[in-house]
Design an enzyme around this catalytic site. Sequence first.
Site, PDB file in Angstrom:
ATOM      1  CG  PHE A  21      -1.882  -1.018   1.402  1.00  0.00           C
ATOM      2  CD1 PHE A  21      -3.156  -0.850   0.890  1.00  0.00           C
ATOM      3  CD2 PHE A  21      -1.576  -2.204   2.059  1.00  0.00           C
ATOM      4  CE1 PHE A  21      -4.116  -1.844   1.026  1.00  0.00           C
ATOM      5  CE2 PHE A  21      -2.527  -3.205   2.196  1.00  0.00           C
ATOM      6  CZ  PHE A  21      -3.802  -3.026   1.674  1.00  0.00           C
ATOM      7  CG  ASP A  22       0.872   5.860  -1.621  1.00  0.00           C
ATOM      8  OD1 ASP A  22       1.979   6.191  -1.176  1.00  0.00           O
ATOM      9  OD2 ASP A  22      -0.034   6.673  -1.875  1.00  0.00           O
ATOM     10  CE  LYS A  23       2.461   8.409   5.500  1.00  0.00           C
ATOM     11  NZ  LYS A  23       1.582   9.482   5.956  1.00  0.00           N
TER      12      LYS A  23
END
Length: 662
Positions: free
Chosen positions: A350-352
């Site tokens: 996941f990108d944050k």
Amino acid sequence: MKQQHNEAHDHAHDHNGIFGQRTELYFSLLSGVFLLIGFLIKILGADTQSVWFYLIPFFFSYGFGGYYITIEAFEKIKVGGFEIDFLMIAAAIGAAYIGSWAEGALLLFLFSLGHALENYAMIKAKKSIEALGDLTPKAALIKKNGKVEEVGVEALKINDIIVVRPNSKIAADGVIIKGNSAIDQAPITGESMPIDKTAIASTDNLPKFNAIDSAHVVYTGTINGDGSIEVLVLKLSKDSTVARLIKMVSEVETQKSPTQRMTKKFEKWYVPIVILVVIILCFAYLVVNEPFEDSLYRAITVLVAASPCALAISTPSAVLSGIARAAQKGVLIKGGKALEDLGSIRTIAFDKTGTLTEGKPKLTNMIPFQNYSKEALARLVLEVESLSNHPLARAIVKDVESQYNLVHENVASNVNAIQGKGISATYQNKTVFIGNEKLISDEGLTIAPELRSKMEGLLREGHTAMLVAHGTSVVGLISVMDVPRTTAVETLKRLKSIGIKRMVMLTGDHQNVGDAIAKQIGLTEAKGNLLPEDKVEAIKELMQRDGKIAMVGDGVNDAPAMAYSTVSVAMGAAGSDVALETADVALMSDKIEMLPFAIGLSRASKRIITQNIWISMGVVALLVPATILGLTGIGLAVVFHEGSTLVVVLNALRLLAYNEKK
């Protein structure tokens, strides 16, 4: 070859015929009706009537049942393809030749019914997606020189202003410049609740469309609520989110799933082998002591039994049903490959920012010190920060106003930004400093040990902490943080429960921030301090370790990493061109909670594809030896063979009703 096959397929269904789009289905049913009439005449009055009396209904049954199949077979032969349709026509002609008219008619009836149902399933699937096309209203109300007039949507130009009346459809992608309303975005994003939208403060120096705050943006085809609004058009109708969606979905078919490609390869070899075996079996009478008619009958029965019709439609019907179901829920899956791959994923990166978190800093702590009260500190911070244009300052002002119910009174002055450290201003005739430890030390002020340790604790947890000094003393500490989405924890739990083993966060933020958020929301690990190119390296490492990996991001700065992953999933893709172009799966709304649904649907599709292949191959594997050995007649072969085709199509249609198990 497949391209040509598709063209042939499309061409065959271009001419809708006398009953419109359902002509093929009606022809198939008419074939069944005449088959039944012929069958009844044969049973009830075979002794008294001439043979022609019951042959005439069978002729009609052949005509209606074989019409579309013959067109399709001919189209394919023109481009050099001998496929299943050709085998069917050959089998029906063979059956008629040996006098098995009823069986030949039954074969054509059931095959055309299976074909029509498959076509119906595909039309239904495509329709539920193309329904997006009907979303776009045909006309818009344009405001020019204070007058409002109606024009066709194709006449709209960038920077036109359109008026959207209450409860009507929005005619263009754009930004609200006047009024506010709750907009039903379900047709585009699948969101069930209407979203409150307000006018943008100013249209000067507007950022790119997908960088504008979504609270001011509207999409073509969404439905306005009770407020009247004016919208500045930012995209032409051909470039609107809806137009792009339709274009992408119509291209979806070309991306074949691994199973589809495998079955196509299999068919390519299988069909000529069947034709060869059938020709050889015609001459069995030279070896076995039997009449030529018996050999021919067996050969034609084998031809019927061996045609892999069910196999041919087992995957496409499931893929299309799966993609259509996803589209209804605001999830765009680009093709069978993405649909199949998504279900086999066990690791998700996941990108944050904006994916697991809100993407907006929130005020998390207001800690007063010395003899300052919380309210006094909040008032000071509000007055000073409201003078600054910094995004962080704007976020602090907004949260102080809402959390402490304050309105700023413009009593601070002389604001000054100190690069890399913070800001200073005058408040109540004393100087105020708000910023990092370096700013306070440089001003010669002392930080009490207990305040310093509180600050270090907040920094470790991933907060951005700022000290507040008023006059000669440090009076408090405030902190802000990009907070996790409220739905993130629940979504990650659901992902874990459906068998996702590893969930990794990739972020450009400090490792501390990453670790703190990972701990809060239940991620397996976090990798911090990553530039976009480092994210690509991280994806490569994860792929070496885990084989397949899905990357979830907003598709803008994550594009390189997403391109490298097995399946890329873009969040909030409505309005974002980059996300729609680069992602294999696009969640049209900004809702991470749609991810378990997409993965569950993918797995259900894969299960149905596998079931379909076993059903179709199982029937062929049983029927072919049985017919070669003469254990089954042509009637039974037809029923079993075509029955399996119907079962496969109906099994695939179950996906249109898929719902995630909670």
